[in-house]
Design an enzyme around this catalytic site. Sequence first.
Site, PDB file in Angstrom:
ATOM      1  N   ASP A  48       0.772  -1.290   0.013  1.00 56.00           N
ATOM      2  CA  ASP A  48       0.112   0.023   0.084  1.00 56.00           C
ATOM      3  C   ASP A  48       0.706   1.169   0.019  1.00 56.00           C
ATOM      4  OD1 ASP A  48      -2.430  -1.561   0.093  1.00 56.00           O
ATOM      5  OD2 ASP A  48      -2.154  -1.531   2.186  1.00 56.00           O
ATOM      6  N   GLY A  49       0.421   2.307  -0.556  1.00 55.34           N
ATOM      7  CA  GLY A  49       1.355   3.567  -0.467  1.00 55.34           C
ATOM      8  C   GLY A  49       1.920   3.818  -1.745  1.00 55.34           C
ATOM      9  N   CYS A  50       1.690   2.676  -2.672  1.00 53.21           N
ATOM     10  CA  CYS A  50       2.450   2.971  -4.091  1.00 53.21           C
ATOM     11  C   CYS A  50       1.419   3.466  -5.205  1.00 53.21           C
ATOM     12  CB  CYS A  50       3.101   1.701  -4.553  1.00 53.21           C
ATOM     13  SG  CYS A  50       4.367   1.232  -3.347  1.00 53.21           S
ATOM     14  N   ALA A  51       1.716   4.420  -5.968  1.00 50.46           N
ATOM     15  CA  ALA A  51       0.625   4.660  -7.220  1.00 50.46           C
ATOM     16  C   ALA A  51       0.387   3.775  -7.825  1.00 50.46           C
ATOM     17  CB  ALA A  51       1.180   5.984  -7.921  1.00 50.46           C
ATOM     18  N   SER A  52       1.384   2.674  -8.297  1.00 50.27           N
ATOM     19  CA  SER A  52       0.913   1.587  -9.247  1.00 50.27           C
ATOM     20  C   SER A  52       0.937   0.290  -8.244  1.00 50.27           C
ATOM     21  CB  SER A  52       2.400   1.550 -10.259  1.00 50.27           C
ATOM     22  OG  SER A  52       3.377   1.336  -9.157  1.00 50.27           O
TER      23      SER A  52
END
Length: 135
Positions: A48-52
Amino acid sequence: MASAAFEELVEDFEFLDDWEDRYAHVIEQGKAMTPLDDALKVPATKVDGCASQVWLHASIEGGVFSFDGDSDAMIVRGLIAVLRHLYNGLSVSEVVKVDARAEMARLGLDEHLSAQRSNGLRAMIERIRETAAAA
């Protein structure tokens, strides 16, 4: 405290003069990685916390840490490859001691990643550290 593989990567980056060459090298590192098995792309391995989309799957054998990963974005896949150079082969106690921000700065990546990519990189590093600390 980085792995020998990361030190080799740092040396490679020293020969690359501009950011475009370094960016391309990061992408090539990602392309060279074996894709993560689809069976391992599950909610438990998703970061979690990644744009991709990002998945990290760690394993610890004999106290030695390693992980594989994958992403649907080429630059992020390359960043996973860079992190694998940084962490794979270290003991779990060494993993939590690595100053990832300082090590990544040696590659000049910190200056050129977007805020979203930087946040995603921090999320991946945090997942790695948490996994090693829990071992």
